[in-house]
Scaffold this active site. Structure first.
Site, mmCIF file in Angstrom:
data_model
loop_
_atom_site.group_PDB
_atom_site.id
_atom_site.type_symbol
_atom_site.label_atom_id
_atom_site.label_comp_id
_atom_site.label_asym_id
_atom_site.label_seq_id
_atom_site.Cartn_x
_atom_site.Cartn_y
_atom_site.Cartn_z
ATOM 1 C CD1 TRP A 194 -2.788 -7.640 6.792
ATOM 2 C CD2 TRP A 194 -3.661 -9.072 7.253
ATOM 3 N NE1 TRP A 194 -3.775 -8.229 5.206
ATOM 4 C CE2 TRP A 194 -4.611 -8.694 5.789
ATOM 5 C CE3 TRP A 194 -5.031 -10.336 8.152
ATOM 6 C CZ2 TRP A 194 -5.419 -9.329 4.784
ATOM 7 C CZ3 TRP A 194 -5.457 -10.986 7.299
ATOM 8 C CH2 TRP A 194 -6.236 -10.584 5.518
ATOM 9 C CG ASP A 361 -4.938 -3.606 -5.500
ATOM 10 O OD1 ASP A 361 -4.878 -3.904 -5.310
ATOM 11 O OD2 ASP A 361 -5.401 -2.750 -4.761
ATOM 12 C CG ASP A 362 -2.232 -8.285 -7.224
ATOM 13 O OD1 ASP A 362 -1.408 -8.145 -7.727
ATOM 14 O OD2 ASP A 362 -1.821 -8.679 -6.108
ATOM 15 N NE ARG A 438 -0.998 -11.559 -1.080
ATOM 16 C CZ ARG A 438 -1.359 -10.750 -1.625
ATOM 17 N NH1 ARG A 438 -0.814 -9.479 -2.617
ATOM 18 N NH2 ARG A 438 -2.194 -10.511 -2.129
ATOM 19 C CE LYS A 471 -3.795 -0.859 -2.409
ATOM 20 N NZ LYS A 471 -4.907 -2.058 -1.974
ATOM 21 C CG ASP A 473 0.434 -3.658 -1.832
ATOM 22 O OD1 ASP A 473 0.518 -3.705 -0.315
ATOM 23 O OD2 ASP A 473 -0.986 -4.078 -2.142
ATOM 24 C CG MET A 474 7.163 -3.707 0.819
ATOM 25 S SD MET A 474 7.322 -5.206 2.040
ATOM 26 C CE MET A 474 8.640 -5.210 2.695
ATOM 27 C CG ASN A 475 1.352 -6.883 0.095
ATOM 28 O OD1 ASN A 475 0.389 -7.024 0.225
ATOM 29 N ND2 ASN A 475 0.753 -6.530 -1.133
ATOM 30 C CB CYS A 521 -0.507 0.057 -0.131
ATOM 31 S SG CYS A 521 -1.460 -1.704 0.491
ATOM 32 C CG ASP A 543 -5.519 -5.505 3.195
ATOM 33 O OD1 ASP A 543 -5.389 -4.648 3.033
ATOM 34 O OD2 ASP A 543 -4.687 -6.322 3.334
HETATM 35 C C1 DGJ Z 1 -2.177 -6.065 0.050
HETATM 36 C C2 DGJ Z 1 -2.959 -4.997 0.487
HETATM 37 O O1 DGJ Z 1 -3.729 -3.981 1.623
HETATM 38 C C3 DGJ Z 1 -5.009 -5.085 -0.391
HETATM 39 O O2 DGJ Z 1 -5.320 -3.763 -0.544
HETATM 40 C C4 DGJ Z 1 -4.022 -5.011 -1.811
HETATM 41 O O3 DGJ Z 1 -3.876 -4.375 -2.648
HETATM 42 C C5 DGJ Z 1 -3.448 -6.520 -2.241
HETATM 43 N N1 DGJ Z 1 -2.584 -6.663 -1.566
HETATM 44 C C6 DGJ Z 1 -3.056 -6.684 -3.320
HETATM 45 O O4 DGJ Z 1 -2.713 -8.008 -3.796
#
Ligand code: DGJ
Length: 736
Positions: A194, A361-362, A438, A471, A473-475, A521, A543
């Protein structure tokens, strides 16, 4: 492009490469050549000398022929080849020995698309389909090879069909195998984590096996699914390169093995580790596509081939060569602290500095005040967004801006309505507490009902018609990968079935909303691959928005990806990830050649730097058309300097970005030897109107600015004093 001799030598040739193999007298597919384009490819010599070697085990009793030193197209295990195979499975007798012999072939014009997996677009192409067969266990293996008239990419995939009446269990089913002849090779691959994606590593091909792979559920930032096997010492300008990537976003493996006779085998496909697929009688299994490039003029020529292909044949056609809007993203401006008033206020700020789009965003959905809750419940938070997202979108648009919104559809927080209603919709295994990443769990996308739910939720928001950008996302990485929707003996199919589900969801959404610009993302670049890019025209690379951190990332990313598919914004200083302070100019310049450029700054930062931001966003707007479809070149990359060149598609403008990392006194005067200019044309440097000759810029080079340390002198072009300075040149070609 494709020729086949009477004795079954197959040759695929265009102006970039020739790829040749034959049916050996034993009926095996023997690889003969993958390299420079040949005038008469059918005349290429066979590799195999058919000489008794002391250690060789003769294949099925035939004299002087061992598979362990025969370059092959799709090797299997157990009949005299001891290297890692492309196919490994369990047949109905319970053993793992398969022997694949040539059965038939056909050539089709153009390129068939894969049904459930993403595939490169065809056009001016031919596909050779060779069928191999294991006669004993009735397994048919179709090898697909697509060659294009105008691209240096060879696309391969494999279809396995159970033609018998008993189950076959697949343990490996690689997309492609490539056996290269003995030579001094090095490996170039891209690793990271990351906020540190796309770090480059160069190593000698070791004896034994070297693998880059993922078992995290996504292709991952730990190892991008890319590998180049390069001639030892190859540079940007010189040397032969064989490079490979996959059109796949899940667990993959790229395995390089140097055998006992110094031959090098590259296998590309789904990671065999933890993979297993039950192939019932009459069923087919289709591998993802593996894409191969051969380039003989170093890494630069390799990248040019990839960039054109990704742009023209992978990334959604509708956004090809389409300038991207500049944007203000709320993430580093406000994190979770967003509400309607604040967003509208930021929209005004965005408007003030000339930005085209506001991205929420979020943090906008019910109960989402931090990262501990609410993923899965995709309705606007009633308190903070009382009029809802469609009304907010309309208000933002009424200000003359575009509107974009963030989702993380594949995830659910235990603290959410969705989890309460459907606790079995997550990836999990019986009796074990699921690990959190997370604070969230992964939804089980192998289940069609989950796909339908997500489609409904996202469609509900997008159908208002005022959303221009999403966007996606997937975290987190996937753990406890199991599905309540599948029987015990299919649990190791879940990772791949997840990908099939995800692709289905993306296909449905992008088909219904073809004009929405989707950005992929995964905490930045944790799933940056051609599979995702085939649905989404853009990828959030990282990021890490500190410009110095970003240089390495963009440099590495550019080996495979054109910067058309990337986005970059000016983030806060000190940077929130590494604490580094840097100028606004350098923060912009690091992402200057990315197609989508923007900012993520709070109101105070915007106010304090308003004039400069206005100028930079104006520059981004004016150059938006330039930053799609052009040529990106890496000119210099050392610990202290990076220099990139970007030439527009019509070649009338050339940009040169130079970064100097740590200042020091009495540095050498440096030049950048530019590339790909017209030697007979002149180029005017926009800032002072001075004309330079194209041949001189390439042969002698452009003098680079000097980092000011002491007294300044008017004969010298300076960069800002101190660390992390940068300079952006713009040249215009003088019409001839
Ligand atoms: C991870 C992304 O890479 C960020 O840019 C942002 O959108 C956050 N997640 C939001 O939780």
């Amino acid at each position: 492009m494709i020729t086949v001799s009477e004795n079954n030598i197959f040759a695929l040739t265009n102006s970039y490469f020739s790829y040749v193999f034959r049916v050996s007298p034993e009926g095996i597919l023997e690889h003969l050549h993958y390299g420079g384009s040949l005038r008469d490819p059918l005349k290429v010599a066979t590799h195999h000398l058919r000489t008794q070697r002391e250690v060789a085990t003769n294949f099925q009793g035939g004299p002087y022929f061992s598979l362990s030193d025969t370059p092959q197209e799709y090797p299997s295990f157990g009949t005299s080849d001891f290297r890692f195979p492309a196919l490994h499975g369990r047949n109905s007798d319970g053993n793992t020995v398969f022997s694949l012999h040539y059965k038939k072939h056909k050539i089709v014009t153009d390129k068939p698309r894969l049904k459930k997996l993403p595939s490169a677009r065809g056009g001016d192409s031919e596909t050779l389909i060779v069928t191999l067969e294991d006669v004993l266990h009735k397994l048919e293996v179709e090898l697909h090879y697509t060659i294009y008239q105008d691209y240096g990419v060879l696309v391969r995939s494999t279809k396995l069909k159970n033609k018998g009446d008993k189950e076959i269990q697949l343990q490996h089913a690689f997309s492609s195998a490539l056996d290269l002849p003995p030579q001094d090779y090095e490996i170039l691959h891209l690793h990271g984590t990351w906020s540190r994606e796309f770090n480059e590593e160069r190593i000698d091909v070791p004896k034994g096996r070297f693998v880059v792979d993922s078992a995290r559920g996504t292709s991952s930032a730990a190892h991008n699914p890319f590998i180049a096997i390069v001639q030892k010492g190859a540079t940007e300008e010189h040397g032969r390169v064989h490079a490979t990537t996959l059109m796949y976003s899940g667990n993959f493996a790229l395995s390089v093995e140097k055998g006992e006779f110094e031959d090098v085998r590259l296998l590309a496909g789904i990671n065999p580790y933890n993979f297993h697929w039950r192939l019932k009688p009459g069923k087919k299994f289709c591998t993802p596509e593996a894409l191969h490039v051969y380039a003989d003029k170093g890494l630069r020529s390799m990248s040019h081939i990839w960039h054109e292909f990704v742009r023209d044949k992978v990334s959604p056609e509708r956004f090809r060569h389409k300038p991207r809007p500049t944007y203000l993203n709320t993430w580093e401006a406000a994190y979770f602290d967003v509400d309607e008033t604040k967003v509208l206020h930021l929209a005004d700020k965005a408007k003030d500095i000339g930005v085209d789009m506001l991205v929420l965003d979020d943090g906008w959905f019910e109960g989402r005040r931090d990262d501990t809750s609410s993923l899965g419940d995709w309705t606007a938070d009633k308190k903070r967004f009382p009029s809802g997202i469609p009304a907010l979108a309309a208000k933002v648009k009424a200000k003359g801006l575009k509107f974009g919104i963030w989702f993380e559809p594949e995830m659910v927080n235990p603290k959410s309505q969705l989890f309460k209603n459907h606790p079995d919709w997550i990836l999990h295994v019986p009796g074990r507490k699921p690990s959190l990443g997370r604070n969230q769990l992964t939804l089980d996308l192998s289940r069609p009902e989950v796909i339908d739910y997500l489609y409904g939720q996202i469609d509900n928001i997008l159908s208002c018609g005022d959303i221009d950008y999403v966007k996606w996302d997937m975290n987190r990485n996937m753990t406890e990968v199991g599905s309540a929707g599948l029987p015990k003996n299919r649990q190791r199919e879940v990772s791949h079935r997840y990908m099939i589900g995800l692709y289905d969801l993306l296909k449905r959404l992008t088909k219904k909303y073809p004009d929405i610009l989707f950005e992929n993302c995964a905490s930045g670049g944790n799933r940056f691959d051609l599979g995702m890019l085939s649905f989404m025209a853009q990828n959030w690379t990282s990021d890490m928005c500190d410009p110095i951190g970003r240089l390495e990332i963009i440099n590495g990313c550019s080996y495979l990806f054109p910067l058309d598919v990337t986005a970059a914004y000016i983030g806060p200083s000190p940077n929130h990830q590494n604490g580094r302070k840097s100028s606004i100019d350098t923060r912009f310049n690091a992402g200057a050649f990315c197609a989508a450029r923007g900012i993520s700054l709070n109101e105070t930062d915007i106010e304090e730097n308003k004039d400069q931001l206005q100028n930079l966003m104006q520059f981004a707007k004016n150059s938006a058309e330039d930053m799609v479809g052009g040529r990106f070149d890496r000119l210099i990359k050392t610990d202290t300097e990076v220099c990139w060149q970007y030439t527009t598609r019509d070649e009338t403008k050339v940009y040169l970005a130079y970064f100097h990392i740590l200042a020091a006194p009495n540095l050498p005067f440096r030049r950048a030897r530019m590339v790909g200019l017209n030697p007979n044309a002149d180029y005017t440097l926009v800032e002072d109107g001075v004309r330079y000759a194209g041949d001189a810029l390439m042969q002698s080079g452009m003098p680079l600015p000097y980092v000011a340390t002491g007294q300044v002198n008017e004969n010298v072009r300076y960069m800002a004093k101190g660390d992390f300075s940068s300079y952006l040149f713009v040249f215009e070609k003088v019409a001839q």
